[in-house]
Write an enzyme that holds these catalytic residues in place. Structure first.
Site, short mmCIF file in Angstrom:
data_model
loop_
_atom_site.label_atom_id
_atom_site.label_comp_id
_atom_site.label_asym_id
_atom_site.label_seq_id
_atom_site.Cartn_x
_atom_site.Cartn_y
_atom_site.Cartn_z
N ARG A 132 -10.18 0.76 -6.55
CA ARG A 132 -10.55 1.12 -5.21
C ARG A 132 -11.76 1.85 -5.05
NH1 ARG A 132 -6.75 5.40 -1.67
NH2 ARG A 132 -6.91 4.23 0.53
N ASP B 31 2.24 2.90 3.14
CA ASP B 31 1.20 4.10 2.91
C ASP B 31 2.25 5.33 2.69
OD1 ASP B 31 -1.12 5.33 2.64
OD2 ASP B 31 -1.29 6.08 4.75
N THR C 73 -6.84 9.57 -4.18
CA THR C 73 -7.86 10.33 -4.46
C THR C 73 -7.52 11.78 -5.17
OG1 THR C 73 -8.16 11.24 -2.40
CG2 THR C 73 -9.66 9.43 -2.76
N HIS D 124 0.80 -1.30 0.12
CA HIS D 124 -0.02 -0.07 -0.10
C HIS D 124 0.82 1.25 -0.06
CE1 HIS D 124 -3.87 2.31 0.53
NE2 HIS D 124 -2.79 2.93 1.00
C1 0GY Z 1 -4.51 6.33 2.29
C2 0GY Z 1 -5.28 7.33 3.47
C3 0GY Z 1 -5.59 8.42 2.85
C4 0GY Z 1 -5.81 9.01 1.55
C5 0GY Z 1 -6.00 8.32 0.63
O1 0GY Z 1 -6.13 8.22 -1.75
C6 0GY Z 1 -6.10 8.79 -0.99
O2 0GY Z 1 -6.23 10.15 -1.01
O3 0GY Z 1 -6.06 7.03 0.40
C7 0GY Z 1 -6.23 9.19 3.91
O4 0GY Z 1 -6.27 10.41 3.88
O5 0GY Z 1 -6.67 8.56 5.03
O6 0GY Z 1 -4.55 5.03 2.40
O7 0GY Z 1 -3.31 6.62 1.75
#
Ligand code: 0GY
Length: 314
Positions: free
Chosen positions: A131, A269, A84, A38
């Protein structure tokens, strides 16, 4: 240090914490073939612009920087998850997969109108999942029917669905998730509130969800995001010498690893989007692993066998 404050015309979200430069060398030696399952790439914005609908603007975090971290920590491979801030524009992800020389696989974000040809292109580049994000501060939730349409399109490719949600939303989403016919991977154990008991009803519901659905896997990742006590729960000299951090998350992750050893994954992460109070030293994060996977066999399953089975089966 800031990583490209306004390059490409993008200004980072105020208060944004950049990823940690010069991470320590972990004490824990990762097994051969270990996968960081991840992690993300961000931009660079000048080359791969951030999506207009994004809820945050990060610092840049390139594929090359990710691969340097991989080598430093001792991982062999990565699973790169579409963040995202790039919406459903998977170009930065695909570029990273192509640069990896087969050492990275990906999880993309697609819309309901994605075509078969587009899916084939994603597959050829190394994508093996999509996702679905249900965290309200990150995305506006799409209608359930659109997600069902996407599942119907990706299932024939042998892909899985990664789901990201907050623990308090599981009751509402439980039935929808239970009906997904493909493999399902839950990000960060469904984000438990670790101030509550691992024996309490909230975490029990998550464990029940995994027990009742043999197709559900989870990432026992993100102690730095879930922890309330933070990296220094213990007296600083003890924490530093023993490299123990995020100890309040350990009972949750260890329970999951021990009950579902064949359905767990772990990832850094990196570059750790949206953290508010500290940026983890990724070397220290790797040293968290033996606290939650306490035998060589559990470590091998978590870091090698399971991610290979899910992401490199073809
Ligand atoms: C993660 C957690 C976060 C963000 C995203 O795709 C993303 O923007 O996953 C978060 O802000 O909790 O898993 O990377």
């Amino acid at each position: 240090m800031a990583h490209g404050d306004t390059i490409g015309g993008f200004e980072k979200t105020p208060g944004w914490l950049d990823w940690y430069e010069g991470p320590s060398t972990p004490t824990f030696r990762l097994p051969a073939g270990a996968v960081d399952a991840h992690c993300h790439v961000f931009g660079p914005g000048v080359e791969f612009p951030y999506a207009p609908e994004r809820k945050y603007t990060p610092c840049d975090a390139s594929a090359q920087q990710l691969f340097s971290l991989r080598d430093h920590l001792g991982f062999e491979r990565n699973v790169i998850v579409q963040a995202t801030c790039h919406g459903a524009d998977n170009r930065a992800l695909l570029d990273a997969l192509r640069r990896s020389g087969g050492r990275a696989r990906g999880v993309a974000t697609v819309r309901r109108d994605v075509t078969e040809d587009e899916l084939k292109e994603l597959h050829a580049a190394g994508v093996r999942g999509v996702r679905f994000n249900f965290v309200k501060r990150l995305v506006d939730r799409p209608p359930t029917e659109s997600l069902e349409e996407i599942v119907a399109k990706i299932a024939p490719l042998g892909w899985h669905v990664v789901i990201y949600f907050e623990a308090e939303d599981l009751p509402e989403l439980y039935d929808f998730f239970s009906n997904i016919p493909t493999d399902v991977v839950v990000d960060h154990m469904g984000r438990p509130d670790v101030t509550k008991s691992p024996d309490g009803p909230e975490f029990a519901l998550f464990l029940q969800f995994m027990r009742g659905n043999a197709n559900v896997w989870t990432k026992v990742s993100c102690p730095e995001r879930l922890s309330v006590t933070g990296p220094r729960a213990l007296p600083e000299d003890v924490a530093r010498s023993q490299r123990l951090a995020y100890t309040d998350v350990v009972p949750f992750a260890r329970r999951v690893v021990e009950e579902f050893p064949d359905r767990v994954l772990w990832g850094t992460d990196w570059p750790h989007p949206n953290l508010k109070d500290h940026m983890p030293d990724d070397g220290l994060l790797v040293d968290y692993i033996p606290q939650i996977a306490t035998t060589p066999e559990l470590q091998r399953k978590l870091l090698v066998d399971n991610p290979h089975r899910l992401y490199w089966r073809d």
